[in-house]
Design an enzyme around this catalytic site. Structure first.
Site, PDB file in Angstrom:
ATOM      1  N   ARG A  50       0.775  -1.367   0.105  1.00 60.79           N
ATOM      2  CA  ARG A  50      -0.377  -0.169  -0.296  1.00 60.79           C
ATOM      3  C   ARG A  50       0.812   1.480   0.101  1.00 60.79           C
ATOM      4  NH1 ARG A  50      -4.684  -1.684   4.538  1.00 60.79           N
ATOM      5  NH2 ARG A  50      -5.108  -3.901   3.221  1.00 60.79           N
ATOM      6  N   ASP A  52       2.470   4.793  -0.257  1.00 60.75           N
ATOM      7  CA  ASP A  52       1.824   6.344  -0.034  1.00 60.75           C
ATOM      8  C   ASP A  52       1.396   7.246  -1.244  1.00 60.75           C
ATOM      9  OD1 ASP A  52       1.653   5.219   2.927  1.00 60.75           O
ATOM     10  OD2 ASP A  52       4.081   6.409   3.460  1.00 60.75           O
ATOM     11  N   TYR A 110      13.120  -1.778  -2.466  1.00 60.37           N
ATOM     12  CA  TYR A 110      12.972  -0.610  -2.343  1.00 60.37           C
ATOM     13  C   TYR A 110      14.038   0.015  -2.863  1.00 60.37           C
ATOM     14  CZ  TYR A 110       8.557  -1.120  -0.236  1.00 60.37           C
ATOM     15  OH  TYR A 110       6.615  -1.292   0.278  1.00 60.37           O
ATOM     16  N   ARG A 197      11.355   4.747   4.304  1.00 57.47           N
ATOM     17  CA  ARG A 197      11.988   6.656   4.833  1.00 57.47           C
ATOM     18  C   ARG A 197      12.284   6.652   5.774  1.00 57.47           C
ATOM     19  NH1 ARG A 197       6.113   8.997   3.098  1.00 57.47           N
ATOM     20  NH2 ARG A 197       6.612  10.370   3.990  1.00 57.47           N
TER      21      ARG A 197
END
Length: 244
Positions: A50, A52, A110, A197
């Protein structure tokens, strides 16, 4: 009935994240609308992650069930004619009925881009995190090595996470640079909410001299979110690949 798996690339700039919302444009909602227009079926697709608002993907994975007689491998061609230019179905294929894009995942990779220049970039404004202070890549490379392995990453977990455990295994990390672009890549068996992040925000602090590289193990062991760095902005983050 068939179970169709989609591999999806998208630019998340113009979307309020992946997950469908009744009052906002999302990636999931846009694809579901296209499937409905194509098949007449009201279908909910399941995504592996999911992402952002503002986050991008090279290899998001989703699946959906359909009674359509469209061959599964042709869904990509048909949907791409209906979708906006910032969402592309890179592949569609039939999978077993028990395949679930999220629960069958064994890990993800990622990428995070940092634009390290005195001035911001018009080109990368929605693609990378601008840092004007010159970063120390040697220190940052030392820092990322401490992320490898199995740890409780509570210190790198944003509030609001619904995960039952904060223990994750990081398979590999790397940090490379070319001209003003710094590329951080990380792969693991799973990631907590905003974990990547927060990792980036922490190594940026290392690169700026606010945190010592050798402090990373203590930050991990502290389980204290306040000890880690800021949460880096979403536009530098890319979901590269989902492992099955």
């Amino acid at each position: 009935m068939k179970n169709v798996k989609l591999t999806i690339e998208y630019d998340g700039t113009n979307y309020h994240g992946w997950q469908a919302q009744s009052n906002a444009k999302t990636v999931q909602g846009t694809i579901e609308k296209a499937i409905h227009g194509l098949t007449g079926e009201k279908i909910a697709i399941t995504g592996s992650s999911r992402t952002d608002q503002g986050v991008h993907a090279y290899g998001q994975v989703a699946n959906f069930f359909t009674n359509s007689n469209i061959p599964p491998e042709r869904f990509s061609y048909a949907l791409n004619r209906m979708l906006p230019d910032d969402i592309v179905i890179k592949k569609s294929e039939e999978v077993s009925m028990d395949f679930h894009a999220r629960y069958c995942s064994k890990g993800k990779k990622y990428r995070y881009l940092i634009y390290n220049n005195s001035f911001p970039s018009a080109i990368y404004r929605n693609r990378a995190y601008h840092i004007s202070h010159r970063l120390d890549l040697e220190k940052m490379n030392r820092a990322i090595e401490f992320f490898k392995g199995t740890h409780d990453f509570s210190a790198f977990r944003a509030t609001g996470s619904s995960s039952k455990t904060s223990v994750r295994t990081i398979f590999d990390v790397s940090l490379t640079s070319k001209e003003d672009l710094i590329c951080f890549e990380v792969s693991g068996d799973g990631f907590l909410y905003n974990m990547v992040r927060i990792m980036v925000g922490t190594i940026v602090d290392v690169g700026m001299g606010r945190i010592e590289a050798e402090d990373i193990p203590d930050i991990i062991e502290s389980l204290d979110r306040r000890r880690a760095g800021r949460t880096a902005p979403p536009q530098g983050l890319y979901l590269v690949e989902v492992y099955y």
